[in-house]
Design a protein around this motif. Sequence first.
Motif, PDB file in Angstrom:
ATOM      1  N   THR A  88       0.845  -1.192   0.000  1.00  0.00           N
ATOM      2  CA  THR A  88       0.000   0.000   0.000  1.00  0.00           C
ATOM      3  C   THR A  88       0.881   1.243   0.000  1.00  0.00           C
ATOM      4  N   LEU A  89       0.342   2.338  -0.514  1.00  0.00           N
ATOM      5  CA  LEU A  89       1.055   3.602  -0.505  1.00  0.00           C
ATOM      6  C   LEU A  89       0.060   4.752  -0.576  1.00  0.00           C
ATOM      7  N   PRO A  90       0.288   5.794   0.222  1.00  0.00           N
ATOM      8  CA  PRO A  90      -0.580   6.964   0.146  1.00  0.00           C
ATOM      9  C   PRO A  90      -0.349   7.697  -1.170  1.00  0.00           C
ATOM     10  N   GLY A  91      -1.399   8.298  -1.683  1.00  0.00           N
ATOM     11  CA  GLY A  91      -1.265   9.055  -2.915  1.00  0.00           C
ATOM     12  C   GLY A  91      -1.498   8.241  -4.168  1.00  0.00           C
ATOM     13  N   ALA A  92      -1.766   6.943  -4.030  1.00  0.00           N
ATOM     14  CA  ALA A  92      -2.050   6.129  -5.208  1.00  0.00           C
ATOM     15  C   ALA A  92      -3.492   6.323  -5.632  1.00  0.00           C
ATOM     16  N   ALA A  93      -3.714   6.354  -6.947  1.00  0.00           N
ATOM     17  CA  ALA A  93      -5.061   6.542  -7.454  1.00  0.00           C
ATOM     18  C   ALA A  93      -5.855   5.240  -7.468  1.00  0.00           C
ATOM     19  N   GLY A  94      -5.201   4.131  -7.240  1.00  0.00           N
ATOM     20  CA  GLY A  94      -5.890   2.839  -7.247  1.00  0.00           C
ATOM     21  C   GLY A  94      -5.118   1.832  -6.429  1.00  0.00           C
ATOM     22  N   PRO A  95      -5.638   0.619  -6.286  1.00  0.00           N
ATOM     23  CA  PRO A  95      -4.959  -0.413  -5.494  1.00  0.00           C
ATOM     24  C   PRO A  95      -3.716  -0.927  -6.203  1.00  0.00           C
ATOM     25  N   VAL A  96      -2.853  -1.597  -5.426  1.00  0.00           N
ATOM     26  CA  VAL A  96      -1.664  -2.236  -5.987  1.00  0.00           C
ATOM     27  C   VAL A  96      -2.002  -3.704  -6.232  1.00  0.00           C
ATOM     28  N   LYS A  97      -1.936  -4.111  -7.471  1.00  0.00           N
ATOM     29  CA  LYS A  97      -2.281  -5.491  -7.841  1.00  0.00           C
ATOM     30  C   LYS A  97      -1.018  -6.340  -7.859  1.00  0.00           C
ATOM     31  N   LEU A  98      -0.980  -7.351  -6.992  1.00  0.00           N
ATOM     32  CA  LEU A  98       0.167  -8.255  -6.920  1.00  0.00           C
ATOM     33  C   LEU A  98      -0.070  -9.466  -7.805  1.00  0.00           C
ATOM     34  N   LYS A  99       0.996  -9.915  -8.470  1.00  0.00           N
ATOM     35  CA  LYS A  99       0.897 -11.104  -9.307  1.00  0.00           C
ATOM     36  C   LYS A  99       2.191 -11.891  -9.181  1.00  0.00           C
ATOM     37  N   ALA A 100       2.049 -13.190  -8.919  1.00  0.00           N
ATOM     38  CA  ALA A 100       3.224 -14.052  -8.814  1.00  0.00           C
ATOM     39  C   ALA A 100       3.880 -14.218 -10.179  1.00  0.00           C
ATOM     40  N   ALA A 101       5.150 -14.628 -10.177  1.00  0.00           N
ATOM     41  CA  ALA A 101       5.868 -14.820 -11.433  1.00  0.00           C
ATOM     42  C   ALA A 101       5.220 -15.903 -12.276  1.00  0.00           C
ATOM     43  N   GLU A 102       4.646 -16.917 -11.628  1.00  0.00           N
ATOM     44  CA  GLU A 102       3.986 -18.010 -12.337  1.00  0.00           C
ATOM     45  C   GLU A 102       2.682 -18.355 -11.634  1.00  0.00           C
ATOM     46  N   GLY A 103       1.659 -18.620 -12.402  1.00  0.00           N
ATOM     47  CA  GLY A 103       0.384 -19.044 -11.843  1.00  0.00           C
ATOM     48  C   GLY A 103      -0.395 -17.904 -11.220  1.00  0.00           C
ATOM     49  N   ASP A 104      -1.510 -18.294 -10.593  1.00  0.00           N
ATOM     50  CA  ASP A 104      -2.416 -17.318  -9.998  1.00  0.00           C
ATOM     51  C   ASP A 104      -2.334 -17.272  -8.474  1.00  0.00           C
ATOM     52  N   GLY A 105      -1.355 -17.952  -7.905  1.00  0.00           N
ATOM     53  CA  GLY A 105      -1.236 -17.995  -6.453  1.00  0.00           C
ATOM     54  C   GLY A 105      -0.626 -16.733  -5.889  1.00  0.00           C
ATOM     55  N   PRO A 106      -0.398 -16.715  -4.565  1.00  0.00           N
ATOM     56  CA  PRO A 106       0.182 -15.536  -3.911  1.00  0.00           C
ATOM     57  C   PRO A 106       1.658 -15.383  -4.258  1.00  0.00           C
ATOM     58  N   VAL A 107       2.187 -14.192  -3.969  1.00  0.00           N
ATOM     59  CA  VAL A 107       3.622 -13.953  -4.121  1.00  0.00           C
ATOM     60  C   VAL A 107       4.307 -14.540  -2.889  1.00  0.00           C
ATOM     61  N   VAL A 108       5.102 -15.571  -3.078  1.00  0.00           N
ATOM     62  CA  VAL A 108       5.728 -16.305  -1.979  1.00  0.00           C
ATOM     63  C   VAL A 108       7.186 -15.869  -1.825  1.00  0.00           C
ATOM     64  N   VAL A 109       7.568 -15.610  -0.564  1.00  0.00           N
ATOM     65  CA  VAL A 109       8.969 -15.336  -0.237  1.00  0.00           C
ATOM     66  C   VAL A 109       9.479 -16.570   0.502  1.00  0.00           C
ATOM     67  N   PRO A 110      10.264 -17.423  -0.153  1.00  0.00           N
ATOM     68  CA  PRO A 110      10.648 -18.694   0.468  1.00  0.00           C
ATOM     69  C   PRO A 110      11.551 -18.510   1.676  1.00  0.00           C
ATOM     70  N   ALA A 111      11.515 -19.478   2.568  1.00  0.00           N
ATOM     71  CA  ALA A 111      12.393 -19.450   3.743  1.00  0.00           C
ATOM     72  C   ALA A 111      13.844 -19.459   3.283  1.00  0.00           C
ATOM     73  N   GLY A 112      14.633 -18.535   3.816  1.00  0.00           N
ATOM     74  CA  GLY A 112      16.042 -18.460   3.448  1.00  0.00           C
ATOM     75  C   GLY A 112      16.280 -17.976   2.032  1.00  0.00           C
ATOM     76  N   GLY A 113      15.258 -17.412   1.399  1.00  0.00           N
ATOM     77  CA  GLY A 113      15.390 -16.977   0.007  1.00  0.00           C
ATOM     78  C   GLY A 113      14.866 -15.571  -0.201  1.00  0.00           C
ATOM     79  N   SER A 114      14.554 -15.268  -1.430  1.00  0.00           N
ATOM     80  CA  SER A 114      14.093 -13.924  -1.769  1.00  0.00           C
ATOM     81  C   SER A 114      13.177 -13.971  -2.974  1.00  0.00           C
ATOM     82  N   VAL A 115      12.474 -12.872  -3.196  1.00  0.00           N
ATOM     83  CA  VAL A 115      11.654 -12.727  -4.393  1.00  0.00           C
ATOM     84  C   VAL A 115      11.902 -11.335  -4.956  1.00  0.00           C
ATOM     85  N   VAL A 116      12.066 -11.270  -6.273  1.00  0.00           N
ATOM     86  CA  VAL A 116      12.259 -10.000  -6.963  1.00  0.00           C
ATOM     87  C   VAL A 116      10.921  -9.558  -7.536  1.00  0.00           C
ATOM     88  N   ILE A 117      10.559  -8.330  -7.267  1.00  0.00           N
ATOM     89  CA  ILE A 117       9.310  -7.772  -7.787  1.00  0.00           C
ATOM     90  C   ILE A 117       9.663  -6.748  -8.857  1.00  0.00           C
TER      91      ILE A 117
END
Length: 204
Positions: free
Chosen positions: A87-116
């Motif tokens: 979320t961020l103030p001043g945005a005109a709309g919501p922030v839509k998150l999308k995983a790199a593959e599939g329709d599931g959530p954006v997962v940050v693995p244990a001991g790892g990272s995710v690039v957005i």
Amino acid sequence: MSRSLRRGALAATAIVISIASLSACGAGNDAQTLGIRPDNAAVTVEDVQIQNALVITQPDPGAVGPAVVSATVFNNGLTRQTLDSITLPGAAGPVKLKAAEGDGPVVVPAGGSVVIGGKGNASATIEGGLREAKNGDSQKLVFKLSKTGDVGIAAFVVPAHSYFKDFGPSEVPAPPATAPTATATTTPSGTATPSGEATHAAGH
């Protein structure tokens, strides 16, 4: 250009070096041992660290369209987490998150990272663009993770130019269509007689 905007532009240019490095090797086995120190501010809350956060706007000033969030989220814990929202103030709309593959959530693995942001990575699209922030400004972002909760960080706002082009919005407004030019209509032959000829004929 004001002094503050020049500082913002220089700092934002330096950030991209870290983005490129983390995008290339952030998920590698040696990512934790490379000792990369980001050139921009980073934040750590419990097991989560966020680096290289940016808000990237349309490439043309004044263009109406979505903006995106680009960042790298590290999870130094033993349990995977999901990125539930940004979320961020001043945005005109919501922030839509999308995983790199599939329709599931954006997962940050244990001991790892995710690039957005960027091709082949997870994405975070500010669908209505920004209402208040301008290029060169610092924008507050809040990342909400499933276990850690809210993690806030200040992100530079930059246009999708040069180094940031490949991380910018994938949806760019098309230029306005050119107005059609008027075409002259041809009067069929013999349907009108020029006034000079009509006067001449009347005289005879």
